[in-house]
Design a protein around this motif. Sequence first.
Motif, short mmCIF file in Angstrom:
data_model
loop_
_atom_site.label_atom_id
_atom_site.label_comp_id
_atom_site.label_asym_id
_atom_site.label_seq_id
_atom_site.Cartn_x
_atom_site.Cartn_y
_atom_site.Cartn_z
N ALA A 26 112.60 36.51 13.89
CA ALA A 26 113.47 36.61 15.07
C ALA A 26 113.81 38.05 15.43
CB ALA A 26 114.75 35.83 14.82
N SER A 27 113.95 38.27 16.72
CA SER A 27 114.40 39.57 17.23
C SER A 27 115.93 39.59 17.20
CB SER A 27 113.92 39.74 18.67
OG SER A 27 114.56 38.79 19.51
N GLN A 28 116.50 40.74 17.54
CA GLN A 28 117.96 40.88 17.62
C GLN A 28 118.54 39.83 18.57
OE1 GLN A 28 119.88 43.72 16.29
NE2 GLN A 28 121.82 43.13 17.19
N ALA A 29 117.94 39.71 19.75
CA ALA A 29 118.44 38.76 20.76
C ALA A 29 118.32 37.32 20.28
CB ALA A 29 117.68 38.95 22.07
N GLU A 30 117.21 36.98 19.62
CA GLU A 30 117.03 35.62 19.11
C GLU A 30 118.05 35.29 18.03
OE1 GLU A 30 112.26 34.94 19.84
OE2 GLU A 30 112.90 36.17 18.13
N LEU A 31 118.34 36.26 17.15
CA LEU A 31 119.35 36.03 16.12
C LEU A 31 120.72 35.85 16.75
CD1 LEU A 31 118.20 38.61 13.42
CD2 LEU A 31 118.16 36.11 13.22
N GLU A 32 121.04 36.67 17.74
CA GLU A 32 122.34 36.57 18.40
C GLU A 32 122.49 35.27 19.18
OE1 GLU A 32 123.44 40.06 20.66
OE2 GLU A 32 122.68 41.37 19.07
N ALA A 33 121.39 34.62 19.52
CA ALA A 33 121.44 33.35 20.23
C ALA A 33 121.88 32.21 19.30
CB ALA A 33 120.09 33.03 20.84
N VAL A 34 121.83 32.43 17.99
CA VAL A 34 122.29 31.42 17.03
C VAL A 34 123.81 31.50 16.99
CG1 VAL A 34 122.28 30.71 14.61
CG2 VAL A 34 120.19 31.57 15.66
N LYS A 35 124.47 30.37 17.18
CA LYS A 35 125.93 30.34 17.21
C LYS A 35 126.49 30.92 15.91
CE LYS A 35 129.79 27.20 17.87
NZ LYS A 35 130.19 25.80 17.98
N GLY A 36 127.40 31.87 16.03
CA GLY A 36 128.03 32.48 14.87
C GLY A 36 127.43 33.80 14.45
N PHE A 75 124.84 28.39 10.23
CA PHE A 75 123.67 28.97 10.88
C PHE A 75 122.50 27.98 10.85
CE2 PHE A 75 125.19 33.43 9.40
CZ PHE A 75 126.19 33.42 10.36
N SER A 76 122.31 27.32 9.72
CA SER A 76 121.22 26.36 9.60
C SER A 76 121.42 25.18 10.55
CB SER A 76 121.12 25.87 8.16
OG SER A 76 120.06 24.96 8.02
N ALA A 77 122.66 24.70 10.65
CA ALA A 77 122.95 23.59 11.55
C ALA A 77 122.68 23.97 13.00
CB ALA A 77 124.40 23.14 11.38
N ASP A 78 122.80 25.27 13.30
CA ASP A 78 122.56 25.74 14.66
C ASP A 78 121.13 26.23 14.87
OD1 ASP A 78 125.06 25.14 15.82
OD2 ASP A 78 125.94 26.86 14.80
#
Length: 112
Positions: A26-36, A75-78
Motif C-alpha cells: 500500500a501507498s501512503q494514501a491507501e494506508l490512510e484510507a483504512v479507518k484508524g 485495522f484488519s476489520a477495516d
Amino acid sequence: MFKFITAAVLALASAAAFAATDVNKASQAELEAVKGIGPSMATRILEARKAGSFNNWADLQGRVKGVGDGNARKFSADGLTVNGQAYSATDAPAKTKGEKAPKKAAEPKAKS
C-alpha cells in the motif's frame, strides 16, 4: 440488457471498494484510507517497511509503534492485511522476557 450491464459494473465497483489493503504494497494514501490509520501512522508503517516487508501481524506490531492488539484488530476489520492475511488473536507477538505477567486477583481471607 442495459440494466444488466449497469448492475454488473456497480457490483464490480462495490467489490473493488471493499478490497483488502496489503500493508506491504500500500501507498501512503491507501494506508490512510483504512479507518484508524492517519498520516502519522501511515508514515511510521512506510518507514518501518523500508527495512523490509512485514512477515506477519506480529512483525508489524513489533516494528510499528501504535499497532497493538486492539489497533491490529480494528485495522484488519477495516480491510488491512499482512501478506494477504487478516489479523487473528494468535498473531499477537509473544511476550518478551522483561514483561510482567498480569496480576492475579487476591483470594479472600479465610475466617478463623
